[in-house]
Motif scaffolding. Structure first.
Motif, mmCIF file in Angstrom:
data_model
loop_
_atom_site.group_PDB
_atom_site.id
_atom_site.type_symbol
_atom_site.label_atom_id
_atom_site.label_comp_id
_atom_site.label_asym_id
_atom_site.label_seq_id
_atom_site.Cartn_x
_atom_site.Cartn_y
_atom_site.Cartn_z
ATOM 1 N N TYR A 88 4.912 4.373 19.292
ATOM 2 C CA TYR A 88 6.297 4.276 18.586
ATOM 3 C C TYR A 88 6.370 4.991 17.918
ATOM 4 C CZ TYR A 88 4.048 -1.042 19.303
ATOM 5 O OH TYR A 88 4.216 -1.966 20.225
ATOM 6 N N PRO A 89 8.330 4.883 17.831
ATOM 7 C CA PRO A 89 8.518 6.268 17.070
ATOM 8 C C PRO A 89 9.036 6.012 15.999
ATOM 9 C CG PRO A 89 10.099 4.016 19.016
ATOM 10 C CD PRO A 89 8.881 4.189 18.581
ATOM 11 N N VAL A 90 7.777 5.634 15.043
ATOM 12 C CA VAL A 90 8.213 5.527 13.722
ATOM 13 C C VAL A 90 7.231 6.433 12.995
ATOM 14 C CG1 VAL A 90 8.481 3.067 13.220
ATOM 15 C CG2 VAL A 90 6.662 4.057 13.728
ATOM 16 N N PRO A 91 7.320 7.019 12.120
ATOM 17 C CA PRO A 91 6.689 7.976 10.782
ATOM 18 C C PRO A 91 5.102 7.254 10.795
ATOM 19 C CG PRO A 91 8.856 7.300 9.884
ATOM 20 C CD PRO A 91 9.063 6.689 10.758
ATOM 21 N N PRO A 92 4.668 7.711 10.786
ATOM 22 C CA PRO A 92 3.013 7.386 10.514
ATOM 23 C C PRO A 92 2.302 7.453 9.553
ATOM 24 C CG PRO A 92 3.029 9.727 10.287
ATOM 25 C CD PRO A 92 4.701 9.595 10.832
ATOM 26 N N MET A 93 1.486 6.113 9.527
ATOM 27 C CA MET A 93 1.419 5.080 7.957
ATOM 28 C C MET A 93 0.702 6.495 7.108
ATOM 29 S SD MET A 93 -1.157 1.890 7.664
ATOM 30 C CE MET A 93 0.644 0.664 8.181
ATOM 31 N N ALA A 94 0.911 6.601 5.898
ATOM 32 C CA ALA A 94 0.883 7.302 5.106
ATOM 33 C C ALA A 94 -0.759 7.009 4.987
ATOM 34 C CB ALA A 94 1.443 7.299 4.127
ATOM 35 N N ALA A 95 -1.443 8.191 3.752
ATOM 36 C CA ALA A 95 -2.648 8.361 4.058
ATOM 37 C C ALA A 95 -2.750 7.302 2.126
ATOM 38 C CB ALA A 95 -3.071 9.520 3.856
ATOM 39 N N PRO A 96 -1.967 7.187 1.658
ATOM 40 C CA PRO A 96 -2.413 6.417 0.736
ATOM 41 C C PRO A 96 -2.401 5.073 1.331
ATOM 42 C CG PRO A 96 -1.107 8.145 0.107
ATOM 43 C CD PRO A 96 -0.924 8.491 1.162
ATOM 44 N N LEU A 97 -1.108 4.531 1.854
ATOM 45 C CA LEU A 97 -1.644 3.441 2.395
ATOM 46 C C LEU A 97 -2.835 2.883 3.891
ATOM 47 C CD1 LEU A 97 0.002 0.443 2.453
ATOM 48 C CD2 LEU A 97 1.648 1.221 4.647
ATOM 49 N N ARG A 98 -2.940 4.076 3.924
ATOM 50 C CA ARG A 98 -3.807 3.811 4.858
ATOM 51 C C ARG A 98 -5.732 2.938 3.791
ATOM 52 N NH1 ARG A 98 -2.922 8.536 7.365
ATOM 53 N NH2 ARG A 98 -5.031 9.224 7.407
ATOM 54 N N LYS A 99 -5.287 3.904 2.809
ATOM 55 C CA LYS A 99 -6.651 3.687 1.867
ATOM 56 C C LYS A 99 -6.846 2.456 0.577
ATOM 57 C CE LYS A 99 -7.276 8.388 1.576
ATOM 58 N NZ LYS A 99 -6.951 10.176 -0.283
ATOM 59 N N LEU A 100 -5.303 2.956 0.427
ATOM 60 C CA LEU A 100 -5.181 0.032 0.222
ATOM 61 C C LEU A 100 -5.776 0.068 1.069
ATOM 62 C CD1 LEU A 100 -3.530 -0.698 -2.322
ATOM 63 C CD2 LEU A 100 -1.757 -1.309 -1.071
ATOM 64 N N ILE A 101 -5.245 -0.574 2.354
ATOM 65 C CA ILE A 101 -5.896 -1.084 3.604
ATOM 66 C C ILE A 101 -7.459 -1.261 3.345
ATOM 67 C CG2 ILE A 101 -5.969 -1.921 5.472
ATOM 68 C CD1 ILE A 101 -2.967 -0.678 5.553
ATOM 69 N N ASP A 102 -8.023 -0.440 3.036
ATOM 70 C CA ASP A 102 -9.130 0.187 3.029
ATOM 71 C C ASP A 102 -9.833 0.066 1.610
ATOM 72 O OD1 ASP A 102 -10.552 0.721 5.830
ATOM 73 O OD2 ASP A 102 -9.265 2.861 4.997
ATOM 74 N N TRP A 103 -9.449 -0.376 0.562
ATOM 75 C CA TRP A 103 -9.686 -0.329 -0.315
ATOM 76 C C TRP A 103 -9.672 -2.659 -0.851
ATOM 77 C CZ3 TRP A 103 -9.370 -2.617 -5.011
ATOM 78 C CH2 TRP A 103 -9.896 -2.615 -6.374
ATOM 79 N N VAL A 104 -8.289 -2.911 -0.536
ATOM 80 C CA VAL A 104 -8.577 -4.128 -1.271
ATOM 81 C C VAL A 104 -9.296 -4.684 0.423
ATOM 82 C CG1 VAL A 104 -6.673 -6.144 -0.190
ATOM 83 C CG2 VAL A 104 -5.982 -4.206 -1.050
ATOM 84 N N ALA A 105 -9.582 -4.645 1.864
ATOM 85 C CA ALA A 105 -10.356 -5.566 2.528
ATOM 86 C C ALA A 105 -12.030 -5.452 1.483
ATOM 87 C CB ALA A 105 -10.450 -4.821 3.594
ATOM 88 N N ALA A 106 -11.962 -3.828 1.114
ATOM 89 C CA ALA A 106 -13.655 -4.353 0.751
ATOM 90 C C ALA A 106 -13.842 -4.050 -0.467
ATOM 91 C CB ALA A 106 -13.698 -2.401 0.079
ATOM 92 N N TYR A 107 -12.828 -4.944 -1.410
ATOM 93 C CA TYR A 107 -12.917 -5.467 -3.008
ATOM 94 C C TYR A 107 -12.819 -6.811 -2.343
ATOM 95 C CZ TYR A 107 -12.034 -6.337 -7.777
ATOM 96 O OH TYR A 107 -11.427 -6.971 -8.995
#
Length: 743
Positions: A88-107
């Motif tokens: 898709y022609p959008v910037p990649p999802m930044a690493a901090p947001l990806r880490k947040l998604i993993d963190w919220v899922a685990a918590y």
């Protein structure tokens, strides 16, 4: 030494490995726990983690995000890999947001894909806009017959008062696109093409604020934190009317001056009309607003602007936490104590707490603002984990209101009424001065219960274990849990007696009815969420109050949210005891917060204010603290009680809620899960027991409550426990870490 030639089989294996396509792990926005592997098509460079792509899944194509490949991910055979469909022609999802998604899922013990869905909430925004064509009402009118479908289209445009994309207009009107095309052809609508306008950018030096000593010190401290960067949490602890908003605007200005973005979370975006006005006055332009009531076109445009870095300031409800901001320099959580920051369906998370996590991952400062901070935040300040800057006085000449109690044991209202004589007299005196008054009752509708005086029949929701609430303005009985609605009958459905149905207890509509009869010359309005269905309706009412077109305002908790009414000098709290009863852990804290906030609406300008609280228990610690104006004493007592019992913030809670289509299956499943419960001397497991709200939306509910010491996280215990559970597919199990609701 002579090297032996490779075996033919080994040579074939080597050639196969060399010809294998590159592969990537992709997380899909579905309630799934695992990553999916896809092949990178020949000629495409392997996309980096964060790349947003389109991938096949079965017979459909879904957006997904290339994820950081975890160790131990089992690879599937190359022959079974499906290729990525597109990038898709959008910037990649930044690493901090990806880490947040993993963190919220685990918590929260949620599938990572379910959390990702909040980050990819507008799939249509991933595509480049195909066209910027719009249609609007023709100034010259048109020709041809005006059918019912065409009238719907014109009505939508009249309400929106703006140009719309043809497809969005057809969807909003509930008609086919051909109806819109026909209106263009006959001249009722005119087409136009819009440029890709990103709006005016907020200007950080548009208008400098004038601060008092405490305000200037707070603004300087916050500005220094933003300029320094790095993770830091600060509580902006200011009394109502102390200018907290203007102070954190200074921090936003510092972020803008540094070329950074700012994210502001508000508890209910529909209540932000005055906030937006103040922002525009300070920065010369509005921020990008994000909430659930945006049209599909506005959501697409806004999400894309945020992803492309074209939104310097974003203000939104809790879902804005997962927006793809690329260059965060500040996060603000206003009214951080608000329970509405806790999401109670889907992924159960607290946006305030997760905002702190995002700030840590982004290495950016975060500001929590409140006049009545939560006990969790106060405990973090006392432990040195959070900073605190205080605004102990109101801005300018305004003084804190005088608060007094009306003891209903000594001054009860007349029979059948809800406003006592002292409160009536105070309203009369206030209106005679040409000032405004407010009556507060945190209960929507006309009456919380309707029963038959002949046989005692009570109207109950057929889908929830809750009484139906009469909304007299609509002539209907409503369930505030599932939305069930039915007309108010003329006769009792049980015994058939006519005119035997009586309302029990007051809601704001009933209080307004009584006030209108007592003060017939007063211009009266009701402020409640079910009566103000749009931001425009809210804006109109607020403007009328500010312009003194309203004398007496009656409403719910909506009135406590930061509104500034300069001529409002009297607040009457109809039932200060409402909310104190029951076994809710936070009942006292919440009641103190809402009463303190609503009391703060009085006397915010040069006219002194006063607050009268009707109560049956003026000696209650919450009421006594409000009367004494001693918030810190109440917080200290509440903290001591929580600490003694090991309750949050000095202990941890988690809840398990089982829902099943029959009461028998719900109980059987709960008892089966109980037999698998872990035994740990440091862990207390309460339940299983029927939930207080034992039926919700047609599902029967049982609950467990798990209590652990502060130093012991409940997630590992729950993960191991639930891994052994074998529940029927029709049984839904929800995990609520740090629960706010105990229903």
């Amino acid at each position: 030494m002579t090297r032996r030639p490779a075996r033919p089989e080994a040579a074939r294996e080597t050639a196969s490995l060399l010809s294998e396509p590159a592969r990537v792990a992709v997380l899909l926005p579905l309630p799934l726990g695992e990553l999916y592997e896809y092949a990178v098509p020949e000629g495409m460079a392997p996309p980096a983690p964060g790349t947003i792509c389109s991938v096949p899944l079965g017979k459909r194509f879904l957006p997904g995000v290339v994820w950081d490949r975890p160790e131990g991910l089992a690879e599937i055979a190359a022959s079974r890999l499906k290729p990525l469909a597109a990038i898709y022609p959008v910037p990649p999802m930044a690493a901090p947001l990806r880490k947040l998604i993993d963190w919220v899922a685990a918590y929260t013990l949620s599938p990572p894909g379910a959390v990702l869905r909040m980050g990819l909430s507008v799939p249509d925004a991933l595509e480049e806009p195909a066209s910027l064509s719009r249609v609007r009402l023709s100034r010259l009118g048109g020709e041809g017959a005006m059918t019912a479908a065409r009238k719907k289209v014109l009505a939508v445009l009249e309400e929106e008062a703006d140009a719309m994309a043809p497809a969005d207009l057809a969807r909003a009107a509930g008609v086919s696109p051909s109806v819109v095309a026909g209106l263009v052809k006959t001249g009722w609508l005119e087409p136009l093409t819009l440029s890709a306008d990103t709006g005016d950018a907020p200007d950080y030096h548009w208008r400098e604020a004038e601060f008092s000593g405490d305000q200037q010190a707070a603004a300087d401290h916050l500005g220094d934190q933003v300029r320094a960067g790095g993770f830091a949490v600060t509580l902006l602890d200011g009394v109502t009317g102390s200018g907290k908003t203007e102070v954190y605007f200074a921090a936003i200005a510092a972020a803008l001056a540094a070329g950074k973005q700012a994210l502001v979370l508000l508890p209910e975006i529909a209540l932000s009309t005055q906030w937006l006005h103040r922002f525009r006055k300070r920065f010369g332009a509005e921020p990008l607003v994000w909430h659930s009531h945006l049209t599909p076109a506005a959501r697409r445009k806004s999400w894309r602007r945020i992803a492309l870095g074209q939104a310097p300031v974003v203000v939104g409800a809790r879902s804005a936490l997962f927006l793809p901001l690329q260059n965060l320099g500040l996060i603000v959580v206003d009214e951080e104590h608000e329970a509405s920051f806790k999401q109670e369906d889907g992924v159960l998370y607290n946006a305030r707490d997760m905002a702190v996590v995002r700030a840590r991952l982004e290495q950016t400062p975060i500001l929590l603002a409140s006049a009545t901070p939560s006990l969790e935040t106060v405990a973090n300040v006392e432990a040195g984990r959070f900073h605190c800057t205080a605004l102990p006085e109101r801005h300018g000449v305004a003084a804190l209101p005088e608060i007094a109690a009306i003891d209903l044991r000594r001054s009860p209202p007349p029979r059948g009424a809800f406003l006592s004589i002292p409160l009536r007299d105070a309203i009369t005196e206030t209106l005679a001065k040409g000032e405004q008054a407010m009556l507060f009752l945190n209960r929507r509708g006309y009456a919380p219960l309707t029963l038959c005086r002949t046989c005692g029949f009570r109207f109950e929701c057929p889908h929830c274990s809750a009484w139906l609430v009469e909304h007299r303005g609509r002539g209907r009985l409503l369930c505030h849990h599932c939305g069930h609605s039915q007309p108010v009958p003329h006769a009792c459905p049980s015994c058939g007696t006519e005119d035997a149905l009586v309302p029990c207890g007051p809601g704001v509509e009933r209080v307004a009815e009584e006030a209108a009869a007592l003060f017939p010359d007063a211009r009266l309005a009701i402020m409640a969420s079910d009566l103000l269905s749009s931001a425009d309706a809210m804006k109109k009412l607020i403007t009328e109050v500010q312009d003194r077109q309203i004398d007496l305002l009656v409403g719910t908790q909506m009135m406590a949210k930061g509104h500034h009414f300069p001529h409002l000098t009297l607040v009457g709290i109809v039932d200060a005891d409402l909310g104190l009863a029951g076994g809710d852990l936070r009942a006292g804290e919440r009641t103190f917060q809402v009463l303190h906030q609503v009391a703060g609406r009085a006397g915010r300008a040069e006219h002194p204010g006063r607050v009268l609280m009707q109560t049956l228990q003026p000696e209650h610690p919450v009421i006594a603290a409000l009367l004494a104006g001693d918030r810190d004493r109440f917080l200290a007592a509440e903290m001591a009680d929580r600490r003694a019992h090991g309750m949050p913030p000095f202990g941890r809670l988690a809840a398990l809620i089982l829902s099943a289509p029959s009461p028998e299956l719900a109980e059987q499943s709960a008892r089966r899960l109980a037999r698998l419960a872990p035994t740990d001397p440091d862990v207390t497991i309460l339940g299983p027991a029927p939930a207080p709200l034992s039926m919700l939306r047609g599902m029967y509910r049982w609950r467990f409550l798990i209590k652990t010491p502060r130093e012991k996280l409940p997630q590992p215990l729950l993960r191991a426990w639930l891994a052994r559970a074998d529940l029927p597919k029709t049984v839904k199990l929800a995990v609520d870490i740090d629960p706010y609701s105990f229903l």
